[in-house]
Enzyme design. Sequence first.
Site, PDB file in Angstrom:
ATOM      1  N   MET A 116       0.856  -1.181   0.000  1.00 33.15           N
ATOM      2  CA  MET A 116       0.000   0.000   0.000  1.00 33.15           C
ATOM      3  C   MET A 116       0.902   1.244   0.000  1.00 33.15           C
ATOM      4  SD  MET A 116      -3.130  -0.815  -0.399  1.00 33.15           S
ATOM      5  CE  MET A 116      -4.433  -1.995  -0.099  1.00 33.15           C
ATOM      6  N   SER A 117       0.635   2.218   0.867  1.00 32.55           N
ATOM      7  CA  SER A 117       1.311   3.515   0.749  1.00 32.55           C
ATOM      8  C   SER A 117       2.750   3.543   1.261  1.00 32.55           C
ATOM      9  CB  SER A 117       0.495   4.601   1.447  1.00 32.55           C
ATOM     10  OG  SER A 117      -0.676   4.870   0.711  1.00 32.55           O
ATOM     11  N   VAL A 118       3.258   2.443   1.776  1.00 35.06           N
ATOM     12  CA  VAL A 118       4.705   2.372   1.979  1.00 35.06           C
ATOM     13  C   VAL A 118       5.402   2.565   0.629  1.00 35.06           C
ATOM     14  CG1 VAL A 118       6.623   0.870   2.673  1.00 35.06           C
ATOM     15  CG2 VAL A 118       4.543   0.946   4.048  1.00 35.06           C
TER      16      VAL A 118
END
Length: 396
Positions: A116-118
Site C-alpha cells: 500500500m502507501s509504503v
Amino acid sequence: MTSLLPRAPIRDDGRHREAGSRAGDLTLDNWQDAPHNRWAFAHVAELVPTAPIAHRPAVESAREVVGLEAMRSSMPDLPTRLEESYTDALVVVRDGELVAEHYREGFGPDGLHLLMSVSKSLCGLTIGTLVDEGVIDPDRRVDHYVPALAGSAYGDAKVQQVLDMTVDVDYDEDYRNPASEVQAQDRVAGWRTRLPGDPADTYAFLAALRGGGEHGVRFRYCSAGTDVLAWIVESVTGTRYADAVSERLWSRLGCRNDARITIDPGGFGFANGGISCTARDLSRVGVLMLGDGVIDGRRVVSAEWVRRTIEGGDPDAAAGSVFQRVHPGGAYSNQWWITGSDRGDFYAVGIHGQFIWVDPATRSVVVKFSSWPEPVTEGWNRLHAELFRDICDAVG
C-alpha cells in the site's frame, strides 16, 4: 464516519484466519476488504496485472526464520499483540542485522506482500537519487517536467510541495466512499471494476485533477501526488517507473527478491500503493535510511536527502490532522512520516497496517505487514507506535 479506535476482531468465524487459500467469493471489488485481504495482499499478482522491479542478486545467507526469542523475555505479550493486530509478517533489524521475525501461518520470508502507501516512501527515495544528480530541481514547477499536467491541480505546484503533500487539489481520500477520487483512481489502476466515463489510464486521470487554492500552506494527504512524482521520474529518465525504481533503488539495496508493482492499462506503475515485496527486503530500506543513504558500503542516495527528509516537513502545515493527534509536532516530508518525538523515530505506512518503522535511538528497523479489517484509524496508528517503540526498546 471511520471509528478512531480499532474495531473488535472479526476472526470469530475463522474466515480471517484462513491464510493459505483463496476465498471463493473474492472479487475485484472486495479483495481489499476483510476477510479477503489476508489472502489477497499476498497474491496481488493473481488479481491485478503487475511488472517486476528487478533486484541485483545478493550474496546468499541463511534463510531460516530467526523467531522472536530475542524479545520473549522482555515482551512476553508480543505474540498476543501480533495476533490481535492482524500481523502477516514482522521483521526486526538492529545495527543492520536481522534479530527477530515472525510470520503468520501460510506466509514466510520469501512471500511478497502488498505495501500500500509504503510504496510512496520508495518513490520519495527514487526522486531523491534524481535530485542528487541534478536531474530534478525540487523548486521547479511540475509542468516544467511534465507539460501534460499544465492546467491540472499539479501543474503550477513545486515538486517539493508534491513531495510534502502541500498541494491544493480536489481529491477525496475516503477509501470507503465509492464516489471518492481515491476509488476512481483504484478503478483506473485496475484495482476495482471500471465504470463508464472513467479515464483511460492514470496519465489521463492525473491530468484531469483540479484545485484552485494556494499550494504550500496546508498538508493534504493525496495519493495522486505520488503518481505525479512517478510521472516526473518517467519523464526525466525516459524509462518506465518500475525500471527506474529497479535501477536507482531496488537493485542497489542488496535485496534477495524482485519486487512487483501493479500496472494500469497504459502500463503506468501504481506508485502510490502498488508495490509488493518481502518483509526482509523492505527492511533494507530502513537500514538505508539509518545509514544516511549508504548500505553495505554502497551510496544509494545522498546523506543530504536523508537528512532533509528526517528534519524536513512543516509541523504547522499538519496542525489539527489525525496524524498529529498521534504524533504531536509531527510532519510529512519527502513521502515519509516524521513523528517529532524525542527519540527521532520516523516511518513509512500503508493502509491496513503496512510499516517501515525506523528508530535512530536504538539503531533499529521494524517492518510489519498486516491485514487490518479497517484501512486506517487513529487507534490502530497509536497502538502500532506503542508496539514498535516497545519492540525497539526490547532489542536495544
